[in-house]
Design a protein around this motif. Structure first.
Motif, PDB file in Angstrom:
ATOM      1  N   GLU A   1       0.871  -1.156   0.131  1.00  0.00           N
ATOM      2  CA  GLU A   1       0.002   0.049   0.203  1.00  0.00           C
ATOM      3  C   GLU A   1       0.785   1.441   0.069  1.00  0.00           C
ATOM      4  OE1 GLU A   1      -3.324   0.229  -0.388  1.00  0.00           O
ATOM      5  OE2 GLU A   1      -3.143  -2.073  -0.632  1.00  0.00           O
ATOM      6  N   SER A   2       2.010   1.170   0.796  1.00  0.00           N
ATOM      7  CA  SER A   2       3.015   2.398   0.612  1.00  0.00           C
ATOM      8  C   SER A   2       3.430   2.764  -0.807  1.00  0.00           C
ATOM      9  CB  SER A   2       4.112   2.394   1.832  1.00  0.00           C
ATOM     10  OG  SER A   2       3.526   2.100   3.058  1.00  0.00           O
ATOM     11  N   TYR A   3       3.779   1.363  -1.600  1.00  0.00           N
ATOM     12  CA  TYR A   3       4.202   1.693  -2.609  1.00  0.00           C
ATOM     13  C   TYR A   3       3.288   2.112  -3.628  1.00  0.00           C
ATOM     14  CZ  TYR A   3       6.352  -0.044  -7.211  1.00  0.00           C
ATOM     15  OH  TYR A   3       6.920  -0.120  -8.543  1.00  0.00           O
ATOM     16  N   LYS A   4       2.129   1.792  -3.459  1.00  0.00           N
ATOM     17  CA  LYS A   4       0.972   2.429  -4.262  1.00  0.00           C
ATOM     18  C   LYS A   4       0.907   3.744  -4.134  1.00  0.00           C
ATOM     19  CE  LYS A   4      -1.838  -1.755  -4.782  1.00  0.00           C
ATOM     20  NZ  LYS A   4      -3.278  -2.619  -4.392  1.00  0.00           N
ATOM     21  N   LEU A   5       0.784   4.264  -2.822  1.00  0.00           N
ATOM     22  CA  LEU A   5       0.906   5.608  -2.344  1.00  0.00           C
ATOM     23  C   LEU A   5       1.760   6.475  -2.979  1.00  0.00           C
ATOM     24  CD1 LEU A   5      -0.189   7.859  -0.244  1.00  0.00           C
ATOM     25  CD2 LEU A   5       1.832   7.025   1.044  1.00  0.00           C
ATOM     26  N   MET A   6       3.062   6.028  -3.316  1.00  0.00           N
ATOM     27  CA  MET A   6       4.151   6.806  -3.701  1.00  0.00           C
ATOM     28  C   MET A   6       4.103   6.685  -5.420  1.00  0.00           C
ATOM     29  SD  MET A   6       5.479   8.242  -1.332  1.00  0.00           S
ATOM     30  CE  MET A   6       6.649   9.149  -2.261  1.00  0.00           C
ATOM     31  N   LEU A   7       3.471   5.723  -6.031  1.00  0.00           N
ATOM     32  CA  LEU A   7       3.365   5.693  -7.462  1.00  0.00           C
ATOM     33  C   LEU A   7       2.075   6.663  -7.869  1.00  0.00           C
ATOM     34  CD1 LEU A   7       3.175   1.826  -8.243  1.00  0.00           C
ATOM     35  CD2 LEU A   7       5.005   3.314  -8.765  1.00  0.00           C
ATOM     36  N   ASP A   8       1.149   6.803  -6.807  1.00  0.00           N
ATOM     37  CA  ASP A   8       0.185   7.557  -7.113  1.00  0.00           C
ATOM     38  C   ASP A   8       0.916   9.138  -7.060  1.00  0.00           C
ATOM     39  OD1 ASP A   8      -2.635   8.758  -7.480  1.00  0.00           O
ATOM     40  OD2 ASP A   8      -2.185   9.685  -5.403  1.00  0.00           O
ATOM     41  N   PHE A   9       1.491   9.442  -6.279  1.00  0.00           N
ATOM     42  CA  PHE A   9       2.257  10.792  -6.021  1.00  0.00           C
ATOM     43  C   PHE A   9       3.092  11.045  -7.279  1.00  0.00           C
ATOM     44  CE2 PHE A   9       5.963  12.866  -4.259  1.00  0.00           C
ATOM     45  CZ  PHE A   9       5.723  14.160  -3.958  1.00  0.00           C
ATOM     46  N   TYR A  10       3.578   9.906  -7.863  1.00  0.00           N
ATOM     47  CA  TYR A  10       4.496  10.241  -8.874  1.00  0.00           C
ATOM     48  C   TYR A  10       3.972   9.962 -10.433  1.00  0.00           C
ATOM     49  CZ  TYR A  10       8.376   9.856  -5.709  1.00  0.00           C
ATOM     50  OH  TYR A  10       9.361  10.056  -4.872  1.00  0.00           O
ATOM     51  N   GLY A  11       2.435   9.914 -10.350  1.00  0.00           N
ATOM     52  CA  GLY A  11       1.832   9.566 -11.654  1.00  0.00           C
ATOM     53  C   GLY A  11       1.588   8.392 -12.194  1.00  0.00           C
ATOM     54  N   MET A  12       1.640   7.742 -11.423  1.00  0.00           N
ATOM     55  CA  MET A  12       1.729   6.187 -11.985  1.00  0.00           C
ATOM     56  C   MET A  12       0.730   5.100 -11.130  1.00  0.00           C
ATOM     57  SD  MET A  12       5.903   5.413 -12.244  1.00  0.00           S
ATOM     58  CE  MET A  12       6.371   7.032 -11.102  1.00  0.00           C
ATOM     59  N   GLU A  13       0.689   3.776 -11.809  1.00  0.00           N
ATOM     60  CA  GLU A  13      -0.311   3.152 -10.963  1.00  0.00           C
ATOM     61  C   GLU A  13       0.073   1.735 -11.136  1.00  0.00           C
ATOM     62  OE1 GLU A  13      -4.443   2.203 -12.812  1.00  0.00           O
ATOM     63  OE2 GLU A  13      -4.083   4.484 -13.115  1.00  0.00           O
ATOM     64  N   LEU A  14      -0.341   0.858 -10.368  1.00  0.00           N
ATOM     65  CA  LEU A  14       0.351  -0.522 -10.342  1.00  0.00           C
ATOM     66  C   LEU A  14      -0.810  -1.266 -11.169  1.00  0.00           C
ATOM     67  CD1 LEU A  14       2.264  -2.699  -9.432  1.00  0.00           C
ATOM     68  CD2 LEU A  14       1.143  -3.100  -7.466  1.00  0.00           C
ATOM     69  N   CYS A  15      -0.491  -1.833 -12.268  1.00  0.00           N
ATOM     70  CA  CYS A  15      -1.629  -2.510 -12.900  1.00  0.00           C
ATOM     71  C   CYS A  15      -1.563  -3.918 -12.815  1.00  0.00           C
ATOM     72  CB  CYS A  15      -1.508  -2.266 -14.366  1.00  0.00           C
ATOM     73  SG  CYS A  15       0.059  -2.363 -15.015  1.00  0.00           S
ATOM     74  N   ASP A  16      -0.764  -4.470 -12.254  1.00  0.00           N
ATOM     75  CA  ASP A  16      -0.544  -5.932 -11.973  1.00  0.00           C
ATOM     76  C   ASP A  16       0.199  -6.448 -10.781  1.00  0.00           C
ATOM     77  OD1 ASP A  16      -0.288  -8.782 -12.086  1.00  0.00           O
ATOM     78  OD2 ASP A  16      -0.039  -8.954 -14.197  1.00  0.00           O
ATOM     79  N   GLU A  17      -0.390  -6.610  -9.652  1.00  0.00           N
ATOM     80  CA  GLU A  17       0.343  -6.927  -8.449  1.00  0.00           C
ATOM     81  C   GLU A  17       1.191  -8.315  -8.376  1.00  0.00           C
ATOM     82  OE1 GLU A  17      -2.244  -6.878  -5.096  1.00  0.00           O
ATOM     83  OE2 GLU A  17      -2.937  -5.074  -5.084  1.00  0.00           O
ATOM     84  N   LYS A  18       0.919  -9.083  -9.431  1.00  0.00           N
ATOM     85  CA  LYS A  18       1.685 -10.471  -9.576  1.00  0.00           C
ATOM     86  C   LYS A  18       3.053 -10.036 -10.055  1.00  0.00           C
ATOM     87  CE  LYS A  18       1.709 -15.083 -11.030  1.00  0.00           C
ATOM     88  NZ  LYS A  18       0.557 -16.121 -11.949  1.00  0.00           N
TER      89      LYS A  18
END
Length: 415
Positions: free
Chosen positions: A282-299
């Motif tokens: 979740e912390s990783y997703k938080l920072m991805l959102d801050f940088y204008g990215m999103e995780l599209c595959d958790e696997k």
């Protein structure tokens, strides 16, 4: 003549001092520079400066570098691109004249001959086999890099082609030294003397924070609050600099003395705890959102642009300290069980910087730091190949040896 000029300037100084005190500064300036001696000074300068310029032009701008180039040349027998062994021998062969063409062009005019191999980095093991390097050798090299730090910053044992190329390679080599220590699990243990926590009473501070048992310091924020109330608050995430060490802890200290570094025991406990690893995601997703990215595959860890990527990319390109944060995030992913997320994130940055032409102020950090945090050597080689094939051919590619560049060029021609 020199003494005459000195006396005149000394007299001018005292005159100006008294004129300033008498509040007639402008009048003093007019009188001081109206004397005949001042015109003599101007004539002398008018003669000396052109003479110095002509002397510099005749002698050549690169003459001052000749002694250094002679000292830093090495023989072909002393350089091997498939090992990280530090060269300690004396130079035995003269350096051939550098090619005028860009090494990325890989033409026959370039120096593909027996001689010193440019861009061989003593601290990069990407192109070696696992049997080529032992843990003892790694520690010896790391210790040698610290003891001989001045040599690493002021020169290196490879042929210099140009001042700019040398500067780029030295920056890469300095980064590679740090990242080699990280990839091999810190044979040179970083100094932890400035931490405030007492390890005897606070054994696993980072794990306790991720389990929600304690807040971060000095912000006094719990992990659940970061994931909820801080999400989307971009100004706060940008301006506060003490949370990143808690969200992505490492075995090396950061700028927050109230954050704790990881220990080997804490890493083992963290990786075994499903709750902690879930919160780290979740912390990783938080920072991805801050940088204008999103995780599209958790696997697989694949990432893509978010809906607001243009605005966030602009912020990322404006504030370069985020490059340090991303390096920390990549290191933390490799340390705490998400090493397979490293390569997809680095690939995203390589594609954005080299292919799409975005994030120009992030490109150097991608090549010097982000790419070499990847623990998987095969992935790292693949990323370097992608970077080389998509790099601007008008610039010199210093992040892998020239022999490897030649091999990659031949493979790309065949395919």
């Amino acid at each position: 003549m020199v003494m005459l000029l000195y006396r005149h300037f000394k007299q001018l100084f005292f005159r100006m001092f008294w004129w300033v005190r008498s509040r007639s500064f402008l009048e003093g300036m007019r009188q001081a520079f109206s004397g005949s001696w001042f015109y003599i000074v101007k004539v002398c300068l008018g003669l000396v400066v052109p003479l110095l310029a002509i002397r510099h032009w005749v002698k050549g701008p690169n003459s001052r570098n000749e002694p250094r180039e002679a000292k830093t040349s090495v023989s072909s027998e002393e350089v091997d691109i498939f090992t990280d062994d530090e060269d300690t021998g004396e130079p035995t062969a003269p350096v051939p004249e550098p090619a005028q063409n860009n090494p990325c062009a890989l033409t026959e005019d370039h120096a593909w001959r027996d001689g010193p191999d440019d861009f061989h980095c003593d601290y990069d093991s990407t192109w070696e086999t696992d049997s080529d390097h032992s843990q003892d050798q790694i520690q010896e090299e790391s210790e040698g890099s610290v003891q001989g730090g001045q040599r690493e910053w002021t020169g290196h044992t490879f042929k210099q082609v140009s001042n700019w190329q040398s500067y780029k390679f030295e920056r890469f080599q300095a980064a590679a030294r740090d990242l080699q220590n990280y990839r091999h699990n810190y044979p040179n243990k970083p100094f932890r003397g400035w931490e405030y926590q007492d390890r005897e009473t606070d054994k696993y501070p980072n794990l306790d924070f991720y389990l929600g048992n304690r807040p971060s310091l000095p912000d006094d924020v719990y992990i659940s609050d970061y994931h909820t109330t801080w999400k989307g608050k971009y100004d706060t995430l940008e301006s506060v600099h003490t949370y990143i060490q808690w969200l992505f802890p490492l075995q090396e200290p950061g700028v927050n003395p109230e954050a704790s570094t990881l220990t080997e025991d804490e890493i083992k406990e963290f990786c075994k705890n499903d709750t902690a690893r879930k919160h780290l995601l979740e912390s990783y997703k938080l920072m991805l959102d801050f940088y204008g990215m999103e995780l599209c595959d958790e696997k697989t860890g694949a990432v893509k642009r978010a809906w607001n990527w243009k605005n966030r990319f602009s912020n990322l390109n404006r504030y370069s300290h985020n490059n340090l944060r991303i390096t920390r995030i990549l290191k933390c992913l490799g340390t705490l069980g998400y090493a397979h997320y490293q390569a997809p994130l680095v690939y995203f940055f390589l594609e954005e910087t080299l292919v799409n032409g975005e994030l120009p102020r992030v490109k150097d950090s991608v090549l010097n730091y982000f790419l070499f945090t990847v623990l998987d050597k095969k992935e790292r080689r693949s990323l370097l190949e992608f970077a080389y094939l998509n790099f601007n051919k008008n610039e010199e590619f210093v992040w892998c040896p020239l022999k490897i560049q030649k091999k990659l060029e031949k493979q790309s021609i065949k395919t």
